[in-house]
Design an enzyme around this catalytic site. Structure first.
Site, short mmCIF file in Angstrom:
data_model
loop_
_atom_site.label_atom_id
_atom_site.label_comp_id
_atom_site.label_asym_id
_atom_site.label_seq_id
_atom_site.Cartn_x
_atom_site.Cartn_y
_atom_site.Cartn_z
N ASN A 17 0.80 -1.23 0.00
CA ASN A 17 0.00 0.00 0.00
C ASN A 17 0.84 1.28 0.00
OD1 ASN A 17 -2.57 -1.40 0.10
ND2 ASN A 17 -1.98 -1.95 2.19
N TYR A 29 -0.03 9.96 6.78
CA TYR A 29 1.23 9.62 6.11
C TYR A 29 1.90 10.79 5.40
CZ TYR A 29 -0.45 4.91 7.02
OH TYR A 29 -0.90 3.78 7.65
N HIS A 86 3.61 -5.75 11.27
CA HIS A 86 2.93 -6.16 12.50
C HIS A 86 2.67 -7.66 12.59
CE1 HIS A 86 2.65 -1.88 12.76
NE2 HIS A 86 1.85 -1.80 11.70
N ASP A 93 12.32 -13.31 9.84
CA ASP A 93 13.34 -14.34 9.63
C ASP A 93 14.33 -13.95 8.53
OD1 ASP A 93 12.17 -15.80 11.62
OD2 ASP A 93 11.36 -17.37 10.34
N GLU A 104 14.43 0.05 10.71
CA GLU A 104 12.98 0.00 10.48
C GLU A 104 12.48 1.45 10.39
OE1 GLU A 104 10.89 -2.26 13.48
OE2 GLU A 104 8.95 -1.40 12.89
N LEU A 107 6.39 6.18 8.44
CA LEU A 107 5.97 7.58 8.30
C LEU A 107 5.21 8.03 9.54
CD1 LEU A 107 4.93 6.93 4.70
CD2 LEU A 107 6.40 8.85 5.26
N SER A 108 4.25 7.19 9.94
CA SER A 108 3.45 7.50 11.13
C SER A 108 4.14 6.91 12.35
CB SER A 108 2.05 6.88 10.97
OG SER A 108 2.14 5.46 10.98
N ARG A 113 -1.18 4.59 17.44
CA ARG A 113 -2.38 4.34 16.63
C ARG A 113 -3.17 3.15 17.19
NH1 ARG A 113 -0.50 4.24 10.59
NH2 ARG A 113 -2.76 4.33 10.27
N ARG A 117 -1.18 -2.10 15.82
CA ARG A 117 0.03 -1.54 15.19
C ARG A 117 1.19 -1.39 16.17
NH1 ARG A 117 -1.69 0.56 10.01
NH2 ARG A 117 -3.88 1.15 10.15
C1 DQA Z 1 3.34 2.41 8.12
C2 DQA Z 1 2.57 2.05 9.40
C3 DQA Z 1 1.83 0.74 9.24
O1 DQA Z 1 1.10 0.45 10.43
C4 DQA Z 1 0.85 0.83 8.10
O2 DQA Z 1 0.19 -0.41 7.91
C5 DQA Z 1 1.47 1.31 6.84
C6 DQA Z 1 2.43 2.39 6.90
C7 DQA Z 1 3.98 3.81 8.21
O3 DQA Z 1 4.85 4.10 7.41
O4 DQA Z 1 3.56 4.61 9.05
O5 DQA Z 1 1.14 0.86 5.75
O6 DQA Z 1 4.39 1.47 7.95
#
Ligand code: DQA
Length: 157
Positions: A17, A29, A86, A93, A104, A107-108, A113, A117
């Protein structure tokens, strides 16, 4: 730079996505598109002598393959795995079997949230995480990877 003068490679990985960024929930985002974010990360990498390669996929298997492909080739992986963060133990792995620097990125701020998450199955196998700074997180993630690579170099024989 590597000892033989090549620019070290960083794999920037995006999960499901995230190809919709710019249109998808801008309040959460931000308004930057995926292309904008990749361009910002590429520029930040070039500034510190790193080369960036990018893969986005909506399929978990492709992300696993991309991490396998980074083994022995890329010095670092920066990963925003989207919702796979998540629950995708296959990514946990694959990252566990990759011995470069691992950052890691989100954006959010997932911890602020929905409760589901708050769990990151990647967290135990990465060096650290950057979350909640929207597009600003991308140069921060590159800087973090560069810093860790520098530290590893200082301590390697
Ligand atoms: C995300 C946070 C995830 O929880 C979410 O499913 C995303 C974007 C972020 O960049 O904030 O698709 O990875």
């Amino acid at each position: 730079m590597t000892k033989d003068g090549k620019r070290r490679l960083v794999l920037l990985l995006h999960g499901p996505n995230l190809n919709l960024l710019g249109e998808r929930d801008p309040a959460t985002y931000g308004t930057a598109t995926l292309d904008d974010l990749v361009a910002a990360a590429t520029a930040a990498a070039a500034e510190v002598g790193l080369e960036l390669e990018h893969v986005q996929s909506n399929a978990e298997a492709d992300l696993v393959e991309a991490i396998h492909g980074a083994r022995g080739r890329c010095a670092a992986v920066i990963v925003n795995a989207g919702a796979l963060t998540h629950y995708a133990w296959s990514l946990h792995d694959a990252l566990d079997a990759y011995d470069g620097v691992k950052v890691e990125l989100h954006l959010s701020n997932p911890a602020a949230r929905e409760p589901w998450r708050s769990v990151s199955v990647l967290a135990p196998v990465v060096d650290g995480a950057i979350a909640g700074f929207k597009a600003h997180g991308y140069p921060l993630a590159v800087a973090a990877a560069a810093r860790l690579l520098g530290e590893r170099e200082e301590t390697s024989p």
